[in-house]
Design an enzyme around this catalytic site. Structure first.
Site, PDB file in Angstrom:
ATOM      1  N   ASP A  95       0.885  -1.149   0.000  1.00 45.04           N
ATOM      2  CA  ASP A  95       0.000   0.000   0.000  1.00 45.04           C
ATOM      3  C   ASP A  95       0.937   1.216   0.000  1.00 45.04           C
ATOM      4  OD1 ASP A  95      -2.318   1.652   0.487  1.00 45.04           O
ATOM      5  OD2 ASP A  95      -1.682   1.757   2.580  1.00 45.04           O
ATOM      6  N   ASP A  97       0.000   5.037   0.880  1.00 48.33           N
ATOM      7  CA  ASP A  97      -0.162   6.078   1.893  1.00 48.33           C
ATOM      8  C   ASP A  97      -0.218   5.542   3.310  1.00 48.33           C
ATOM      9  OD1 ASP A  97      -0.952   8.867   0.405  1.00 48.33           O
ATOM     10  OD2 ASP A  97      -1.340   7.073  -0.774  1.00 48.33           O
ATOM     11  N   ASP A 331      -1.745  -0.384   5.731  1.00 44.80           N
ATOM     12  CA  ASP A 331      -2.321   0.075   6.992  1.00 44.80           C
ATOM     13  C   ASP A 331      -3.841  -0.044   7.021  1.00 44.80           C
ATOM     14  OD1 ASP A 331      -2.797   2.238   5.164  1.00 44.80           O
ATOM     15  OD2 ASP A 331      -3.193   3.512   6.892  1.00 44.80           O
TER      16      ASP A 331
HETATM   17  C1  LIG Z   1      -6.007  10.719   9.752  1.00 47.69           C
HETATM   18  O1  LIG Z   1      -5.442   9.951   8.692  1.00 47.69           O
HETATM   19  C2  LIG Z   1      -5.037   8.638   9.030  1.00 47.69           C
HETATM   20  C3  LIG Z   1      -4.345   8.037   7.836  1.00 47.69           C
HETATM   21  O2  LIG Z   1      -5.183   7.877   6.750  1.00 47.69           O
HETATM   22  C4  LIG Z   1      -6.239   7.836   9.492  1.00 47.69           C
HETATM   23  O3  LIG Z   1      -5.858   6.533   9.836  1.00 47.69           O
HETATM   24  C5  LIG Z   1      -6.862   8.530  10.674  1.00 47.69           C
HETATM   25  O4  LIG Z   1      -8.003   7.824  11.081  1.00 47.69           O
HETATM   26  C6  LIG Z   1      -7.206   9.973  10.354  1.00 47.69           C
HETATM   27  N1  LIG Z   1      -7.673  10.632  11.555  1.00 47.69           N
HETATM   28  C7  LIG Z   1      -8.691  11.484  11.574  1.00 47.69           C
HETATM   29  C8  LIG Z   1      -9.040  12.042  12.902  1.00 47.69           C
HETATM   30  O5  LIG Z   1      -9.308  11.794  10.579  1.00 47.69           O
END
Ligand SMILES: *[C@@H]1O[C@H](CO)[C@@H](O)[C@H](O)[C@H]1NC(C)=O
Length: 387
Positions: A95, A97, A331
């Site tokens: 993956d 990102d 992830d």
């Molecule tokens: C922020 O981005 C990460 C990575 O994609 C994600 O896992 C996470 O849940 C996000 N957090 C919020 C609060 O949006």
């Protein structure tokens, strides 16, 4: 009491809904390079299924029981299609990102938050915005993204049957009338663009960008690497280790894109990328985050429309089964679930500091441990042969 156990899934599901809401405010083109824009399918997963996934996908790694490295060149059963030259190899399916690179977690502060105040959240957001600007600029100026963003394909070769091999040196991409409807003549025009994109990818950005932009890019890479305690460069080094130090150096043909690079068939491990972002921004991200030495353009897949499982199936068809092992690393629950369906080991990346399933942290030993759990240790051969 079940729903009150410290399950991270409630939190994750909540976070996802926040992302969906947040992302729906973004312009459509932003979805192309911020992954997981289309999470609704995943949202439909039942809590039960998620909990099952959680159990199996977050399997604990016991570092101490890590196996010896899977060495390319290890003896295997004779392959049907090839000679004794055919050796065991591993295809790593990555993956992008929050796995090989960090972007969304910088923009939304999750990366910094995991450090409990040790990292400046605002700095992470600035870095993330810097990447957004640069990615879009490079996509639009050099990779036809403005023209092609409505015509995402799962990989660059997808349209090669439409490419008649016409010489493109004097071709005017601004005047060929590419656009709707998405019929055969327009698919041919898109296949020309894909051919040029493949060539630019193979040449690298140093042959494409001007000095000023290269400077901005280098500074951004260095500051991101510093801010993330070398996440980017560690991930890159790991890719290099997995590839056995082999860089991709395809002197690129001016002919239509070939299906499978012949070097891929030789004895070496292969890194493949499957990302939910759309194809062109994903290729540009590979270039900007300097992954292109270890991931060729033939090995970049966009699961945007088709889903990760479909991409995994294509990859398996392409590389075969007999002397090939597969390992997925990511992830998200989509890739975890797809890996389970394929019967492949899955290494779940966790952003939080201190663990081993992150960068820096992930090692060959850990990867081999996951492989051994599924495929058996290197000295346990099906034919009874031992090393
Ligand atoms: C922020 O981005 C990460 C990575 O994609 C994600 O896992 C996470 O849940 C996000 N957090 C919020 C609060 O949006």
């Amino acid at each position: 009491m079940g729903e009150y156990t410290p399950s991270t899934w409630a939190v994750t599901a909540f976070s996802f809904s926040i992302i969906i809401i947040a992302i729906s405010f973004f312009a459509k083109r932003l979805l192309g390079y911020l992954p997981n824009g289309k999470k609704s399918r995943k949202e439909e997963q039942t809590q039960a299924a998620n909990e099952l996934l959680d159990d199996t996908c977050d399997a604990k790694i016991d570092e101490s029981s890590g196996g010896t490295p899977v060495i390319c060149g290890q003896k295997t059963e004779a392959s049907a299609e090839n000679t004794a030259d055919q050796k065991m190899k591993v295809v790593y399916i990555w993956d992008m990102d929050e796995t090989l690179i960090l972007l969304k977690s910088l923009l939304n502060g999750t990366y910094a938050a995991a450090f409990n105040g040790l990292k400046d959240v605002q700095k992470g957001i600035e870095i993330g915005r810097g990447w957004e600007d640069l990615i879009l600029r490079v996509c639009d100026e050099f990779f036809f993204y403005q023209q092609t963003e409505d015509y995402n394909e799962p990989f660059l070769d997808a349209l090669s049957e439409f490419d008649d091999g016409q010489d493109l040196s004097d071709y005017d991409f601004s005047k060929d009338g590419f656009g709707p409807p998405y019929d055969d003549p327009n698919k041919r025009k898109l296949s020309y663009r894909h051919r040029v994109i493949a060539q630019k990818y193979a040449q690298g950005l140093h042959n494409v960008l001007d000095q000023e932009t290269i400077k901005v890019w280098n500074n951004l890479y260095e500051s991101t690497d510093a801010y993330t305690d070398r996440w980017l460069s560690s991930a890159r080094t790991f890719l290099e280790q997995l590839s056995g130090g082999n860089r991709i150096s395809t002197p690129h043909p001016v002919s239509p894109i070939t299906t499978v690079d012949s070097t891929d068939m030789k004895c070496r491990n292969i890194n493949v990328l499957v990302t939910s972002g759309s194809l062109i921004p994903s290729l540009v991200k590979c270039l900007l985050f300097r992954l292109n030495d270890f991931i060729s353009h033939e090995n970049v897949y966009s699961s945007w429309e088709v889903g990760k499982l479909q991409c995994f199936k294509w990859i398996k068809e392409r590389f075969g089964g007999q002397s090939v092992k597969y390992c997925a690393i990511g992830d998200g629950s989509e890739e975890c679930e797809a890996a389970q369906t394929m019967g492949w080991p899955f290494i779940g990346i966790d952003l939080r500091p201190g663990g081993s399933n992150r960068f820096p942290g992930l090692t060959m030993k850990t990867a081999n441990y996951y492989l051994d759990v599924i495929y058996g240790g290197p000295d346990v051969k099906k034919d009874g042969q031992s090393l």
